[in-house]
Design a protein around this motif. Structure first.
Motif, mmCIF file in Angstrom:
data_model
loop_
_atom_site.group_PDB
_atom_site.id
_atom_site.type_symbol
_atom_site.label_atom_id
_atom_site.label_comp_id
_atom_site.label_asym_id
_atom_site.label_seq_id
_atom_site.Cartn_x
_atom_site.Cartn_y
_atom_site.Cartn_z
ATOM 1 N N GLU A 150 0.829 -1.210 0.000
ATOM 2 C CA GLU A 150 0.000 0.000 0.000
ATOM 3 C C GLU A 150 0.863 1.261 0.000
ATOM 4 O O GLU A 150 0.587 2.235 0.707
ATOM 5 N N VAL A 151 1.917 1.219 -0.798
ATOM 6 C CA VAL A 151 2.802 2.370 -0.973
ATOM 7 C C VAL A 151 2.366 3.124 -2.221
ATOM 8 O O VAL A 151 2.357 2.574 -3.323
ATOM 9 N N ASP A 206 5.993 4.024 4.909
ATOM 10 C CA ASP A 206 5.262 4.312 3.673
ATOM 11 C C ASP A 206 6.198 4.349 2.470
ATOM 12 O O ASP A 206 5.924 5.039 1.483
ATOM 13 N N GLU A 207 7.289 3.603 2.541
ATOM 14 C CA GLU A 207 8.292 3.629 1.483
ATOM 15 C C GLU A 207 8.689 2.208 1.103
ATOM 16 O O GLU A 207 8.602 1.273 1.898
ATOM 17 N N ARG A 238 4.081 -5.514 8.724
ATOM 18 C CA ARG A 238 4.381 -5.101 7.352
ATOM 19 C C ARG A 238 5.501 -5.952 6.761
ATOM 20 O O ARG A 238 5.462 -6.353 5.597
#
Length: 310
Positions: free
Chosen positions: A28-29, A64-65, A253
């Motif tokens: 979900e990036v 987020d990367e 994650r």
């Protein structure tokens, strides 16, 4: 350049971009595809033969990367390509001169490019030959090297981190350098040594997970900058074919990333690492989208390190 070269370059870049797209979707990036292709197209002529790795990390500003790393040959100037193509801005900061200083003073085996699919171009890796690891003391004397390396020589020696360096990562965005020691202590780093090191450079107290990983570490590296006289981070890395076998609890994650990678390639190799910070630690997992036997030398893996889970 032949007429076939641009087609080959474009094809290699699109193929890797598709793999990035799939992995980024899983994590979900959100990113801009054209920005990724821009980086890949600069170096795309060699992508079909490059070693390629993906990396995810935990913690603020990292979750987020998705990072992508790939090798480039030693007969190119990766920094000049990045500047000329607009991936990096020209600067008079010493970070801009470090790659040239390293190339002029060390035998270089090759380079690597590191970029975030969100954040863009980040680092250039400099790979030194395994048979010609470079003296830490000599590297500290390079004009453009952060003075903090020279100021840390006693620390490095007292804690037995190694006399030589096999890999360096020059981070142009954060203006730091990662120094990977060529011959870390056999048998990893003892818990009391980890605690002592971190306290000495004002890092947070290590968790039990970090202490367990330090015990199994095949690699140790430090992060240094030009604005601080001391080491900014210390990282311990382990190699494995099965991250679930490690004596740690994996972040959700990272678990998702592992499941995705192992479905695609059950035999893939991973590097799991923990890095210290003054306010705590964070974790990183790297998998190899494309591997070759030379990676063992780049990583300084001892014989058999990946034959069985760590």
């Amino acid at each position: 350049m032949s007429e076939a070269d641009p087609i080959s370059r474009s094809s290699a870049a699109r193929a890797l971009c598709s793999a990035i797209e799939e992995t980024a979707g899983l994590l979900e990036v959100d990113y801009v595809r054209d920005d990724v292709l821009r980086v890949l197209n600069v170096y795309g002529g060699e992508l079909s033969r490059a070693v390629v790795a993906f990396r995810v990390a935990t913690g603020a500003h990292r979750a987020d990367e998705l990072d992508c790393r790939f090798t480039v040959p030693r007969d190119v100037d990766p920094y000049r390509l990045a500047v000329d193509s607009g991936l990096l801005e020209e600067t008079d900061h010493p970070v801009a001169r470090l790659l040239a200083d390293l190339r002029d003073n060390c035998p270089v085996d090759g380079y690597g490019i590191d970029f975030g699919v969100v954040g863009g171009f980040k680092k250039i890796w400099v790979v030194l030959p395994r048979t010609a690891l470079h003296s830490v003391t000599e590297l500290a004397g390079l004009p453009s090297m952060p003075h903090s390396l020279g100021k840390s020589l006693d620390f490095i020696s007292r804690h037995g981190l190694g006399d030589t360096v096999g890999l360096l990562g020059v981070d142009y965005r954060n203006r730091t350098v990662n120094v990977y020691f060529g011959e870390p202590p056999a048998g990893g780093i003892a818990p009391e040594s980890v605690r002592s090191m971190l306290r000495e450079v004002d890092q947070a107290e290590p968790s039990e997970q970090m202490l367990r990983l330090g015990r199994r570490a095949f690699g140790v590296y430090v992060t240094l900058g030009w604005d601080s006289p001391v080491i900014e981070r210390i990282c311990f890395a382990v190699a494995t074919t099965d991250p679930a076998s490690l004596p740690v609890e994996l972040d959700e994650r990272i678990e998702r990333f592992v499941r995705h990678v192992r479905r695609t390639d059950p035999d893939t190799r991973f590097v799991y690492a923990v890095a210290s910070q003054p306010d705590g630690e964070y974790y990183k997992l790297q998998s190899y989208y494309r591997w070759d036997s030379g990676v063992r030398d780049i990583m300084r893996l001892p014989a058999g390190a990946l034959a069985d889970p760590v």
